[in-house]
Design a protein around this motif. Structure first.
Motif, PDB file in Angstrom:
ATOM      1  N   GLY A 132       0.799  -1.210   0.000  1.00  6.87           N
ATOM      2  CA  GLY A 132       0.000   0.000   0.000  1.00  6.87           C
ATOM      3  C   GLY A 132       0.834   1.263   0.000  1.00  6.87           C
ATOM      4  N   ILE A 133       1.974   1.203  -0.716  1.00  8.00           N
ATOM      5  CA  ILE A 133       2.847   2.372  -0.792  1.00  8.00           C
ATOM      6  C   ILE A 133       2.911   2.846  -2.240  1.00  8.00           C
ATOM      7  CG2 ILE A 133       4.223   1.692   1.200  1.00  8.00           C
ATOM      8  CD1 ILE A 133       6.329   0.581  -0.685  1.00  8.00           C
ATOM      9  N   ALA A 134       3.389   4.087  -2.417  1.00  6.65           N
ATOM     10  CA  ALA A 134       3.415   4.664  -3.758  1.00  6.65           C
ATOM     11  C   ALA A 134       4.427   3.968  -4.653  1.00  6.65           C
ATOM     12  CB  ALA A 134       3.734   6.155  -3.669  1.00  6.65           C
ATOM     13  N   GLU A 135       5.573   3.601  -4.091  1.00  6.13           N
ATOM     14  CA  GLU A 135       6.630   3.043  -4.937  1.00  6.13           C
ATOM     15  C   GLU A 135       7.562   2.184  -4.098  1.00  6.13           C
ATOM     16  OE1 GLU A 135       9.733   4.637  -8.379  1.00  6.13           O
ATOM     17  OE2 GLU A 135       9.003   6.003  -6.832  1.00  6.13           O
ATOM     18  N   ALA A 136       7.889   1.010  -4.599  1.00  7.56           N
ATOM     19  CA  ALA A 136       8.895   0.160  -3.974  1.00  7.56           C
ATOM     20  C   ALA A 136      10.233   0.362  -4.683  1.00  7.56           C
ATOM     21  CB  ALA A 136       8.473  -1.308  -4.030  1.00  7.56           C
ATOM     22  N   ILE A 137      11.295  -0.163  -4.078  1.00  4.76           N
ATOM     23  CA  ILE A 137      12.648  -0.015  -4.610  1.00  4.76           C
ATOM     24  C   ILE A 137      13.179  -1.391  -4.970  1.00  4.76           C
ATOM     25  CG2 ILE A 137      15.021   0.636  -4.038  1.00  4.76           C
ATOM     26  CD1 ILE A 137      13.804   2.728  -2.123  1.00  4.76           C
ATOM     27  N   LYS A 138      13.712  -1.519  -6.179  1.00  8.51           N
ATOM     28  CA  LYS A 138      14.250  -2.801  -6.637  1.00  8.51           C
ATOM     29  C   LYS A 138      15.774  -2.728  -6.692  1.00  8.51           C
ATOM     30  CE  LYS A 138      14.134  -5.969 -10.607  1.00  8.51           C
ATOM     31  NZ  LYS A 138      13.669  -6.132 -11.994  1.00  8.51           N
ATOM     32  N   LEU A 139      16.406  -3.511  -5.813  1.00  5.58           N
ATOM     33  CA  LEU A 139      17.864  -3.608  -5.794  1.00  5.58           C
ATOM     34  C   LEU A 139      18.258  -5.075  -5.902  1.00  5.58           C
ATOM     35  CD1 LEU A 139      18.653  -1.052  -2.918  1.00  5.58           C
ATOM     36  CD2 LEU A 139      18.698  -0.643  -5.394  1.00  5.58           C
ATOM     37  N   ALA A 140      17.624  -5.768  -6.846  1.00  5.58           N
ATOM     38  CA  ALA A 140      17.796  -7.213  -6.948  1.00  5.58           C
ATOM     39  C   ALA A 140      18.395  -7.677  -8.257  1.00  5.58           C
ATOM     40  CB  ALA A 140      16.439  -7.906  -6.746  1.00  5.58           C
ATOM     41  N   SER A 141      18.498  -6.824  -9.266  1.00  2.00           N
ATOM     42  CA  SER A 141      18.829  -7.312 -10.609  1.00  2.00           C
ATOM     43  C   SER A 141      20.090  -6.712 -11.214  1.00  2.00           C
ATOM     44  CB  SER A 141      17.642  -7.057 -11.549  1.00  2.00           C
ATOM     45  OG  SER A 141      16.519  -7.791 -11.113  1.00  2.00           O
ATOM     46  N   ASN A 142      20.872  -5.999 -10.420  1.00  9.33           N
ATOM     47  CA  ASN A 142      22.153  -5.439 -10.879  1.00  9.33           C
ATOM     48  C   ASN A 142      22.008  -4.496 -12.066  1.00  9.33           C
ATOM     49  OD1 ASN A 142      23.238  -6.982  -8.859  1.00  9.33           O
ATOM     50  ND2 ASN A 142      24.087  -8.538 -10.214  1.00  9.33           N
ATOM     51  N   GLU A 143      20.897  -3.790 -12.097  1.00  7.09           N
ATOM     52  CA  GLU A 143      20.709  -2.759 -13.114  1.00  7.09           C
ATOM     53  C   GLU A 143      21.368  -1.455 -12.646  1.00  7.09           C
ATOM     54  OE1 GLU A 143      16.167  -4.390 -13.921  1.00  7.09           O
ATOM     55  OE2 GLU A 143      16.731  -3.160 -12.186  1.00  7.09           O
ATOM     56  N   VAL A 144      21.723  -0.591 -13.583  1.00  6.63           N
ATOM     57  CA  VAL A 144      22.168   0.746 -13.210  1.00  6.63           C
ATOM     58  C   VAL A 144      20.931   1.641 -13.116  1.00  6.63           C
ATOM     59  CG1 VAL A 144      24.506   0.548 -14.122  1.00  6.63           C
ATOM     60  CG2 VAL A 144      22.657   1.288 -15.619  1.00  6.63           C
ATOM     61  N   PRO A 145      20.935   2.619 -12.201  1.00  6.90           N
ATOM     62  CA  PRO A 145      19.702   3.349 -11.912  1.00  6.90           C
ATOM     63  C   PRO A 145      19.519   4.654 -12.669  1.00  6.90           C
ATOM     64  CG  PRO A 145      21.314   3.869 -10.231  1.00  6.90           C
ATOM     65  CD  PRO A 145      21.993   2.922 -11.206  1.00  6.90           C
ATOM     66  N   PHE A 146      20.345   4.923 -13.675  1.00  6.45           N
ATOM     67  CA  PHE A 146      20.405   6.270 -14.232  1.00  6.45           C
ATOM     68  C   PHE A 146      19.618   6.465 -15.518  1.00  6.45           C
ATOM     69  CE2 PHE A 146      24.604   5.415 -12.204  1.00  6.45           C
ATOM     70  CZ  PHE A 146      24.383   6.158 -11.058  1.00  6.45           C
ATOM     71  N   GLY A 147      18.936   5.461 -16.002  1.00  4.37           N
ATOM     72  CA  GLY A 147      18.207   5.599 -17.258  1.00  4.37           C
ATOM     73  C   GLY A 147      19.105   5.362 -18.458  1.00  4.37           C
ATOM     74  N   PRO A 148      18.533   5.387 -19.675  1.00  7.71           N
ATOM     75  CA  PRO A 148      19.325   5.155 -20.880  1.00  7.71           C
ATOM     76  C   PRO A 148      20.410   6.211 -21.055  1.00  7.71           C
ATOM     77  CG  PRO A 148      16.970   5.008 -21.351  1.00  7.71           C
ATOM     78  CD  PRO A 148      17.104   5.585 -19.974  1.00  7.71           C
TER      79      PRO A 148
END
Length: 358
Positions: free
Chosen positions: A29-45
């Motif tokens: 029931g929150i606006a947004e969760a955080i995903k730190l599970a897939s070794n993606e970079v967080p900065f966009g393309p």
């Protein structure tokens, strides 16, 4: 009714993707969760990638260049190798699968460290090869001496993940030199460097520069991590021409899509931005590691874009506790938890969740 699929696959664990953030947010029931599970970079393309993709989409009714000539040429120029030595594919994991196809018959052996990349046993089983899993050292890294000892007349492939996924540990040049000197010349050594761009330890060799000319060495790289193309799946390998030619024979035709090729070419134009972003990740990696060691002193030093918590039997409970705080991490039951480095705000949220989980 007769069995329609291989019985041995029932015992094989499925690859586990990162959990969907929208699903967790709804549950909590929150606006947004955080995903730190897939070794993606967080900065966009990277700059120019979205535009290149949009342009390529207008030609998506056409097949891509199956030879990937333009991209292989750019990669060859970037890394100082002949284009005939480069093979591209749907991420480095797909290329590892093709390597197994090109080297192994049923009953042959693939040697790798464990725990390491969870796709390795799936790749081995897919070609009917036998997995030879060599336990990690107490420091959560490759035991290269034991891996060399494990090579037999049936061994066709040895995989060294450097830095290692999921532990982040790395192998330095001196020990890798000793290991390669012991590997028979008819055994192919795969140096999986998916996280090479995040390495700051000068004693961890760049395999392309140091070992790329060896006849029995293949170097794997990906553009999914530092280059920000995880959703488009572009990987490449560098091997000797005859090895590369054999691998191309087992490639899925057109597996490097038209859009992926265009995106990769655009990303290669933004190398300065890649370097800047990697520096941001490294700085956050050091900060997060220092903070975590106050909670868990045995967190190993990472050379990747993630950190490893060797929590053993507590891994799954820790992961569940983090999810209750809206942070998705990647637990490996019985071993530990891998946490991707995100933005400073995301990392702060994880550190708060880790403190609560303790």
């Amino acid at each position: 009714m007769s069995r329609l699929t291989r019985a041995d696959l029932e015992a094989l664990p499925a690859y586990v993707p990162g959990r969907n953030v929208a699903d967790l947010a709804r549950e909590l029931g929150i606006a947004e969760a955080i995903k730190l599970a897939s070794n993606e970079v967080p900065f966009g393309p990277l700059p120019g990638v979205a535009e290149a993709v949009a342009k390529a989409v207008t030609e998506s009714h056409r097949y891509p260049d199956m030879g990937v000539i333009a991209l292989r040429g750019r990669l060859a120029e970037r890394y100082g190798v002949d284009p005939d030595r480069i093979v591209t594919g749907c991420g480095s994991v797909a290329l590892a699968e093709h390597l197994a196809k090109a080297t192994c018959l049923p009953g042959d052996e693939i040697v790798y460290s464990w725990r390491s990349f969870e796709a390795y046993p799936i790749i081995a089983a897919g070609v009917g090869a036998t997995s030879i899993r060599v336990p990690n050292t107490p420091g959560h890294g490759h035991d290269l001496q034991a891996m060399a000892d494990a090579i037999t007349d049936r061994t066709r492939l040895v995989i060294v993940c450097n830095p290692n996924n999921p532990t982040g540990t790395s192998v330095r040049k001196e020990e890798l030199d000793r290991f390669l000197a012991r590997v028979p010349s008819d055994v192919l050594v795969v140096l999986d460097e998916a996280y090479r761009e995040f390495v700051t330890d000068e004693q961890v060799p760049d395999a392309l520069d140091t070992y790329g000319d060896r006849a029995n060495v293949v170097v794997l790289r990906t553009m999914s991590k530092a280059w920000g193309l995880a959703g488009l799946r572009v990987g490449f390998l560098v091997a000797q021409p005859e090895v590369a030619a054999a691998i191309r024979k087992v490639l899925t035709p057109f597996s490097t899509s038209l859009v992926a090729q265009a995106a990769a070419l655009a990303a290669l134009d933004a190398e300065a931005e890649v370097t800047r972003r990697c520096a941001l990740v490294v700085a956050e990696r050091e900060r997060v590691t220092e903070a975590l060691r106050k909670l868990h002193p045995d967190v190993p030093t990472s050379q990747a874009n993630f950190v490893w918590l060797p929590l053993g039997d507590g891994a799954v409970d820790f992961g569940a506790a983090c999810e209750k705080q809206g942070v998705i991490v990647r637990p490996f039951a019985g071993d530990g938890v891998r946490v991707t480095i995100g933005t400073p705000e995301e990392n702060d949220a994880f550190l708060a969740a880790a403190e609560a989980a303790r």
